[in-house]
Write an enzyme that holds these catalytic residues in place. Structure first.
Site, PDB file in Angstrom:
ATOM      1  CE1 TYR A   1      -3.168  -2.825  -0.001  1.00  0.00           C
ATOM      2  CE2 TYR A   1      -3.783  -2.311   2.242  1.00  0.00           C
ATOM      3  CZ  TYR A   1      -3.943  -3.059   1.104  1.00  0.00           C
ATOM      4  OH  TYR A   1      -4.892  -4.052   1.070  1.00  0.00           O
TER       5      TYR A   1
ATOM      6  CE  LYS B   1       1.133 -17.731  -2.241  1.00  0.00           C
ATOM      7  NZ  LYS B   1       0.304 -18.948  -2.139  1.00  0.00           N
TER       8      LYS B   1
ATOM      9  CG  ASP C   1      -2.260 -20.067  -0.196  1.00  0.00           C
ATOM     10  OD1 ASP C   1      -1.501 -19.968   0.790  1.00  0.00           O
ATOM     11  OD2 ASP C   1      -1.903 -20.615  -1.250  1.00  0.00           O
TER      12      ASP C   1
ATOM     13  CG  ASP D   1      -7.192  -4.275   3.887  1.00  0.00           C
ATOM     14  OD1 ASP D   1      -8.210  -4.228   4.591  1.00  0.00           O
ATOM     15  OD2 ASP D   1      -7.024  -3.552   2.880  1.00  0.00           O
TER      16      ASP D   1
ATOM     17  CG  ASP E   1     -12.838  -6.530   5.741  1.00  0.00           C
ATOM     18  OD1 ASP E   1     -12.360  -5.947   6.741  1.00  0.00           O
ATOM     19  OD2 ASP E   1     -13.480  -5.942   4.855  1.00  0.00           O
TER      20      ASP E   1
END
Ligand code: NAD
Length: 360
Positions: free
Chosen positions: A141, A191, A223, A247, A251
């Site tokens: 970001y 990852k 994942d 992020d 959620d």
């Protein structure tokens, strides 16, 4: 104790839920004999209306002077077509940067009274109690170069994921310290089978772990973590991960709690000399223009943010636990807003706040 708090109600339901959170804070301070010094300032759409900018200099000054900041939410539909740098949401990025908060903590827990509100089966959700720690200042970001380039044969877009050792080190330590005070289990998510940033992430986490031998560490690929969060969410105690993974995963965690209105968050920066953390506390939800001004918003995310503020910025663990117990009692009594009560007469935002104060 003296609690110097800056309150930024913001826009839409932000003002409604913050009013109830402040009432709860006032009752806690009265009951435990703390001195509460509250100041108010502008952030978001209301700040644009009154000062022309979403993050006025006065708000920045007051935020840096306060022991902690309690925020509502920002965003007004009338600014939806404005360029990102002028929109209310830019105020959020501004204050996070100014306060130097680098970790976003999202406690996710199930409440017995709300098990049926989750789309997952009760036995999977019952007993969930985790904190997701998301790195907030680095990663894709913020990395450069970034942009959409149109000077080649076809448009090309670039984002950059970058992390330094120290950025990983500080957020990992926060994860370990939180785990140490809980069930002593930390899951680091990366990852590392594909990304170099994740390889460094894992290397640093393993190194930091040597300072926390009492905490059990495991690693999950992001994942697989996304899958485990819905297959076996009770396996998690504290989960630490980089900005974008956090992020997305947080959620996903929100569905475990039954409604987005239930979720608190804490954005934490450096430790102060007294051992407390600099912090910015806010519910996870936005300004919800569809229900704003109707006294319908669920204030529990904001009230939970007060509990987090008491615990992390002031070390007031007993007071924080009392707020959480009061929340549980009100949920069990069925006095909840419409998002948690599809049938029957729901309580208003103010009635829920009042009920929590009474329970306290
Ligand atoms: P939102 O969270 O505001 O609303 C999503 C849905 O959830 C809506 O249907 C809303 O009614 C419901 N909802 C949210 N909070 C609730 C609560 N406490 N009680 C009951 N129902 C609740 O997200 P959105 O609609 O995508 O965004 C609206 C505005 O908020 C936008 O301007 C967005 O940029 C902003 N936003 C701000 C923040 C923040 O301030 N941290 C976070 C997310 C979105």
């Amino acid at each position: 104790m003296n609690l110097n708090i800056l309150v930024l109600p913001g826009d839409g339901i932000g003002t409604e839920v913050t009013a109830e959170a402040v009432r709860v804070l006032e009752v806690v301070c009265q009951k435990w004999g703390h001195t509460l010094n509250l100041k108010d300032a502008l952030l978001g759409g209301i700040a644009i209306h009154k000062t022309g900018t979403p993050f006025p200099a006065e708000t920045e000054k007051l935020a840096l002077e306060a022991d902690a900041v309690l925020m509502g939410a920002v965003g007004l539909p009338e600014f939806d077509e404005w360029p990102p740098e002028k929109r209310p949401e830019r105020g959020l990025l501004g204050i996070r940067k100014a306060m130097g908060v680098f970790a976003n903590l999202r406690p996710v827990r199930s409440y017995k009274a709300l098990l049926d509100s989750s789309p997952l089966k009760n036995h999977l959700v019952d007993g969930v109690d985790m904190i997701i720690v998301r790195e907030l200042n680095g990663g894709i970001y913020y990395g450069t170069p970034r942009g959409i380039y149109t000077d080649g044969p076809e448009p090309r877009a670039v984002n950059t994921m970058a992390y330094t050792q120290s950025e990983i080190d500080r957020v990992t330590r926060m994860g370990f310290e939180l785990a140490r005070k809980r069930r002593k289990k930390l899951t680091s998510v990366d990852k590392s089978n594909v990304l170099e940033t994740s390889q460094l992430w894992r290397r640093v986490v393993v190194e930091v772990a040597k300072d926390y031998p009492d905490v059990e560490l495991d690693h999950l690929l992001v994942d697989n973590c996304a899958m485990q969060l819905v297959l076996n969410p009770k396996r998690f105690d504290v989960l630490v991960t980089e900005n974008m993974f956090g992020d997305i995963l947080s959620d996903e965690g929100a569905i475990l709690a039954g409604s987005i209105g239930m979720l608190p968050s804490a954005s934490i920066g450096a430790k102060k000399p007294n051992g407390a953390w600099t912090g910015l506390y806010e519910p996870v939800h936005g300004s919800a223009p569809d229900i704003a001004g109707q006294n319908k918003a669920n204030p529990f995310g904001a009230i939970g943010s007060v509990a987090a503020l008491l615990e992390y910025s002031f070390g007031l663990v007993e007071e924080a636990a009392a707020v959480n117990r009061a929340t549980e009692a009100v949920l069990t009594s069925g006095r909840v807003t419409a998002d948690l009560k599809p049938a029957g007469t729901p309580a208003t935002t103010q009635q829920v706040g009042e009920a929590v104060c009474q329970a306290l």
